[in-house]
Design a protein around this motif. Structure first.
Motif, PDB file in Angstrom:
ATOM      1  N   LYS A 149       3.101   1.326  -2.525  1.00  0.00           N
ATOM      2  CA  LYS A 149       3.950   2.429  -2.947  1.00  0.00           C
ATOM      3  C   LYS A 149       3.604   3.644  -2.083  1.00  0.00           C
ATOM      4  O   LYS A 149       2.487   3.755  -1.605  1.00  0.00           O
ATOM      5  CB  LYS A 149       3.712   2.733  -4.422  1.00  0.00           C
ATOM      6  N   PRO A 150       4.572   4.550  -1.891  1.00  0.00           N
ATOM      7  CA  PRO A 150       4.335   5.669  -0.978  1.00  0.00           C
ATOM      8  C   PRO A 150       3.026   6.400  -1.259  1.00  0.00           C
ATOM      9  O   PRO A 150       2.718   6.742  -2.380  1.00  0.00           O
ATOM     10  CB  PRO A 150       5.538   6.585  -1.219  1.00  0.00           C
ATOM     11  N   ALA A 151       2.247   6.580  -0.263  1.00  0.00           N
ATOM     12  CA  ALA A 151       0.997   7.340  -0.312  1.00  0.00           C
ATOM     13  C   ALA A 151       0.713   7.785   1.114  1.00  0.00           C
ATOM     14  O   ALA A 151       1.458   7.458   2.029  1.00  0.00           O
ATOM     15  CB  ALA A 151      -0.154   6.482  -0.846  1.00  0.00           C
ATOM     16  N   ALA A 152      -0.389   8.509   1.263  1.00  0.00           N
ATOM     17  CA  ALA A 152      -0.660   9.102   2.572  1.00  0.00           C
ATOM     18  C   ALA A 152      -0.738   8.077   3.689  1.00  0.00           C
ATOM     19  O   ALA A 152      -0.290   8.309   4.799  1.00  0.00           O
ATOM     20  CB  ALA A 152      -1.971   9.885   2.496  1.00  0.00           C
ATOM     21  N   GLY A 153      -1.317   6.911   3.396  1.00  0.00           N
ATOM     22  CA  GLY A 153      -1.531   5.931   4.454  1.00  0.00           C
ATOM     23  C   GLY A 153      -0.409   4.926   4.589  1.00  0.00           C
ATOM     24  O   GLY A 153      -0.599   3.881   5.211  1.00  0.00           O
ATOM     25  N   LEU A 154       0.729   5.195   3.981  1.00  0.00           N
ATOM     26  CA  LEU A 154       1.819   4.215   3.994  1.00  0.00           C
ATOM     27  C   LEU A 154       3.018   4.737   4.754  1.00  0.00           C
ATOM     28  O   LEU A 154       3.258   5.929   4.827  1.00  0.00           O
ATOM     29  CB  LEU A 154       2.227   3.879   2.557  1.00  0.00           C
ATOM     30  N   VAL A 155       3.763   3.818   5.327  1.00  0.00           N
ATOM     31  CA  VAL A 155       5.014   4.188   5.985  1.00  0.00           C
ATOM     32  C   VAL A 155       6.098   3.272   5.461  1.00  0.00           C
ATOM     33  O   VAL A 155       5.838   2.134   5.062  1.00  0.00           O
ATOM     34  CB  VAL A 155       4.916   4.049   7.519  1.00  0.00           C
ATOM     35  N   GLN A 156       7.300   3.782   5.479  1.00  0.00           N
ATOM     36  CA  GLN A 156       8.434   3.009   4.955  1.00  0.00           C
ATOM     37  C   GLN A 156       9.429   2.778   6.085  1.00  0.00           C
ATOM     38  O   GLN A 156      10.221   3.655   6.401  1.00  0.00           O
ATOM     39  CB  GLN A 156       9.105   3.788   3.812  1.00  0.00           C
ATOM     40  N   PRO A 157       9.382   1.600   6.733  1.00  0.00           N
ATOM     41  CA  PRO A 157      10.357   1.343   7.781  1.00  0.00           C
ATOM     42  C   PRO A 157      11.750   1.235   7.181  1.00  0.00           C
ATOM     43  O   PRO A 157      11.895   0.799   6.038  1.00  0.00           O
ATOM     44  CB  PRO A 157       9.927  -0.009   8.367  1.00  0.00           C
ATOM     45  N   ALA A 196      -7.138  -0.871   3.896  1.00  0.00           N
ATOM     46  CA  ALA A 196      -6.111  -1.062   2.869  1.00  0.00           C
ATOM     47  C   ALA A 196      -6.496  -0.307   1.594  1.00  0.00           C
ATOM     48  O   ALA A 196      -5.637   0.279   0.920  1.00  0.00           O
ATOM     49  CB  ALA A 196      -5.929  -2.545   2.577  1.00  0.00           C
ATOM     50  N   ALA A 197      -7.784  -0.305   1.285  1.00  0.00           N
ATOM     51  CA  ALA A 197      -8.251   0.414   0.096  1.00  0.00           C
ATOM     52  C   ALA A 197      -8.041   1.916   0.264  1.00  0.00           C
ATOM     53  O   ALA A 197      -7.585   2.604  -0.658  1.00  0.00           O
ATOM     54  CB  ALA A 197      -9.722   0.102  -0.150  1.00  0.00           C
ATOM     55  N   LEU A 198      -8.341   2.415   1.451  1.00  0.00           N
ATOM     56  CA  LEU A 198      -8.163   3.847   1.704  1.00  0.00           C
ATOM     57  C   LEU A 198      -6.691   4.250   1.647  1.00  0.00           C
ATOM     58  O   LEU A 198      -6.354   5.359   1.255  1.00  0.00           O
ATOM     59  CB  LEU A 198      -8.721   4.211   3.085  1.00  0.00           C
ATOM     60  N   ALA A 199      -5.817   3.332   2.042  1.00  0.00           N
ATOM     61  CA  ALA A 199      -4.391   3.655   2.123  1.00  0.00           C
ATOM     62  C   ALA A 199      -3.797   3.970   0.763  1.00  0.00           C
ATOM     63  O   ALA A 199      -2.780   4.652   0.671  1.00  0.00           O
ATOM     64  CB  ALA A 199      -3.634   2.498   2.769  1.00  0.00           C
TER      65      ALA A 199
END
Lengths: 258, 419
Positions: free
Chosen positions: B16-24, B297-300
């Motif tokens: 789910k959207p968070a700092a370490g994620l991107v949504q192509p 992945a945990a940090l993301a």
């Protein structure tokens, strides 16, 4: 251009389907004579060595078979050595070589066992001498003549350099091992190749180690002649075999020979 | 110190959207840092093949670990949500994602070799192509004793051994997850199977790695399975629970150390003959990769750490998004553009990498994304028609292209003398 041969192109897919269907098809190419191939002149040559000998094998097979001999290629890429030495790689490879030799002697019944000294005959001079003498005994027990032939000069790159001493001593030990054996002979191939791998005479491929088609044909001509003298048969004229289908062998493609 | 993400959450939650994620656009959210890792891995491979990074081939190992992690995460998520796996749908998605670009490369490379007057590359490519098509080219190379380290310069598809390994894993592993992962304690069983499998795979590599030509150990699905399985184990709840309990600062430090370690191993590993490579070196690389991946992945899931932000920054991430096409295209382009001896011409290397990048961009825009995002021409009847046309085109080209006769004119009989 070679005509399209759809069957040969479909071979991989057919092989895979056959393997998946449990037909037991092997993807490993056949690399020698059938176990009991007929020899018109009664000479049956078992050819042993490493991948350098392997690159010479297609031409040698063509030359000897054209002369009426039966031929089996028992070379092994990355191995084929009879000297075990102390290195884990050469120890394991030598174990395989001796095992395969026993199987080939029983199945092919060679009259000549020809061993080209490999680039992996790493060991002390004593270990080399012992291994070559064992090979002579094995050939004698099988009723076959042993021919030991020196390797061509090859590029001693960083892989081979640590074993340079053993590589240099192997031909001398091979000659010594068969010196007093009337059924065994040592052939010095430097009369064909010279001593410098980089010289044109050595006819090395781009890798500085193996031969391309011309070099392999040269070896087959030279070795066939020497073997003819020893085993008393007349080698075939190179014109009858030297430009045959063997020149398209996959080995030469891998070596970038064209 | 606070733990990284608190109690362990499903991988889907992390996406789910968070700092370490991107949504192509049109796709699932990605963990930016893992995309970035993929980008670093492909750069390592490119530099290795260009002759500038002796240990860059380890990038393929990182690809394997990433694949094991992501695929297992998706499978376990689905199993957790639905109680079962729709294997046909999984394989369909994998095929949509991977096969179109692979098909384009496989069909295009032989004509390119022909156009470039490289019969030495054309004939082997035509022989290898059916094995690429059935995802078994790694076993073809092993069976034919085509030494990866010496003979890959004659094979346009030499690099596709790894795609074969991945596909073989994709065929088998979902079945294992479907069986072992069902019911209470499923993720734990999957973790145990993955770790046990990795140990067995490592033992096989130890045995087969003792050889002059290490192609069997390098390209075997059995010997390389530990990388995929360590990635798989890292995606399971027990491992991610353990990571979630680690203080955040420690995770950030570990990420930094592991990333530096991986990059250092690419720089310092002296080719395939590096001491210990097949006797634990590659396994250690996989283990470090798996650890780094699960930590990133945990940090993301939270505000993201420094290493995650760096690795997940725009350039590595974009390269990661292009990594599949880049990987597929680079080797045929390298063989056709670069001089035979790698490392000899920086200008040509830059040109070859640039061309590979261009091919990857075109591949993604024109082939990969439309098929994956189900463009009108890639779904339903039109999709099947497109697939049929592509298959017929490939088969027709393969049968029609003139095969060179290897070895013709290579022996001058007059130079042989008499026996």
């Amino acid at each position: 251009m070679q005509p399209t041969n759809l069957t040969s192109r479909l071979a991989p897919a057919i092989l895979l389907v056959a393997a998946l269907a449990g037909c037991g098809a092997s993807a490993t190419p056949s690399s020698g004579a059938s176990p009991r191939a007929a020899a018109a002149n009664g000479v049956r040559v078992l050819w042993m060595g490493d991948s350098i000998a392997g690159a010479q094998a297609p031409a040698l097979k063509a030359a000897l078979e054209a002369g009426g001999a039966a031929f089996k290629d028992a070379t092994s890429d990355g191995g084929g050595n009879v000297v075990a030495g102390d290195h884990p790689v050469t120890t394991m490879a030598a174990k395989d070589t001796w095992k395969t030799l026993g199987e080939n002697v029983a199945a092919f019944r060679p009259t000549v066992i020809a061993y080209q000294i490999t680039t992996y005959d790493w060991g002390t001079p004593a270990q080399q001498l012992s291994a070559y003498r064992k090979l002579a005994r094995t050939a004698g027990d099988a009723g076959a003549r042993l021919v030991l032939v020196s390797a061509p000069p090859f590029k001693l790159d960083e892989f081979y350099r640590p074993y340079e001493k053993a590589i240099r001593s192997a031909p001398e030990m091979a000659a010594k091992a068969v010196k007093s054996d009337t059924r065994a002979r040592y052939l010095d191939a430097s009369e064909l190749w010279g001593d410098d791998y980089a010289a044109a005479k050595a006819q090395r491929a781009k890798d500085g180690i193996h031969s391309c088609q011309q070099g392999s044909a040269a070896f087959a001509t030279w070795f066939g002649g020497r073997l003819g003298e020893l085993a008393r048969f007349t080698p075939a004229d190179p014109a009858t075999w030297a430009t045959g289908r063997w020149t398209g062998d996959e080995r030469f493609v891998k070596l970038g020979c064209g | 110190m606070a733990p990284v993400t608190g109690p362990m959450r499903p991988l889907a939650d992390l996406l789910k959207p968070a700092a370490g994620l991107v949504q192509p656009a049109g796709g699932r959210p990605h963990i930016a840092a893992l995309d970035g890792l993929r980008g670093l891995a492909v750069v390592a491979v490119l530099l290795f093949h260009a002759g500038y990074l002796r240990g860059g081939f380890l990038g393929v190992d990182l690809f394997f670990v990433l694949s094991g992690f992501l695929i297992t995460g998706l499978l376990l998520d689905e199993l957790g949500r639905r109680g079962r796996l729709d294997l046909a749908a999984f394989w369909g998605r994998r095929a949509r994602r991977l096969l179109p670009a692979l098909a384009v490369v496989t069909v295009s490379a032989p004509p390119l070799a022909w156009a470039c007057a490289r019969p030495d590359l054309l004939a082997p490519a035509l022989r290898d192509a059916p094995w690429v098509a059935v995802q078994g080219v790694n076993w073809h190379y092993i069976a034919e004793r085509i030494g990866y380290w010496n003979a890959s310069g004659t094979r346009l598809f030499a690099h596709l051994w790894s795609i074969g390994v991945e596909w073989q894993f994709y065929l088998v592993w979902p079945l294992v997850v479907a069986l072992a992962g069902r019911g209470p304690g499923g993720p734990r069983r999957v973790a145990l199977v993955a770790v046990a499998g990795a140990i067995v795979s490592f033992a096989v590599m130890l045995r087969l790695g003792v050889a002059v030509d290490t192609t069997r150990a390098y390209e075997g699905t059995d010997t390389r399975a530990f990388a995929l399985l360590l990635g798989a184990a890292a995606a399971t709840a027990p491992v991610r629970n353990a990571v979630a309990a680690v203080p955040r600062v420690a995770v950030e430090v570990l990420c930094g150390v592991l990333l530096c370690g991986l990059v250092a191993s690419w720089a310092l590993t002296d080719g395939e003959r590096a001491p210990g490579l097949f006797q634990g070196g590659m396994f250690a690389h996989s283990l470090a990769s798996a650890a780094l991946i699960v930590l990133l992945a945990a940090l993301a899931g939270g505000p993201g750490g420094l290493v995650g932000r760096v690795v997940g920054s725009a350039v590595p991430r974009r390269l990661g998004e292009l990594s599949y096409g880049l990987y597929l295209w680079h080797w045929p382009i390298f063989l056709l553009v670069l001089p035979r001896e790698p490392g000899g011409d920086a200008g040509r290397a830059v040109a070859a990498i640039g061309l590979s990048l261009l091919a990857a961009v075109v591949s993604k825009a024109a082939v990969e994304d439309p098929v994956r995002r189900r463009a009108p021409w890639a779904t339903g009847r039109r999709g099947w028609a497109a697939l049929t046309v592509a298959a017929l085109l490939a088969a027709g080209l393969w049968a029609a292209i003139p095969w060179p006769q290897p070895g013709a004119g290579t022996v001058d009989v007059s130079r042989l003398g008499t026996p």
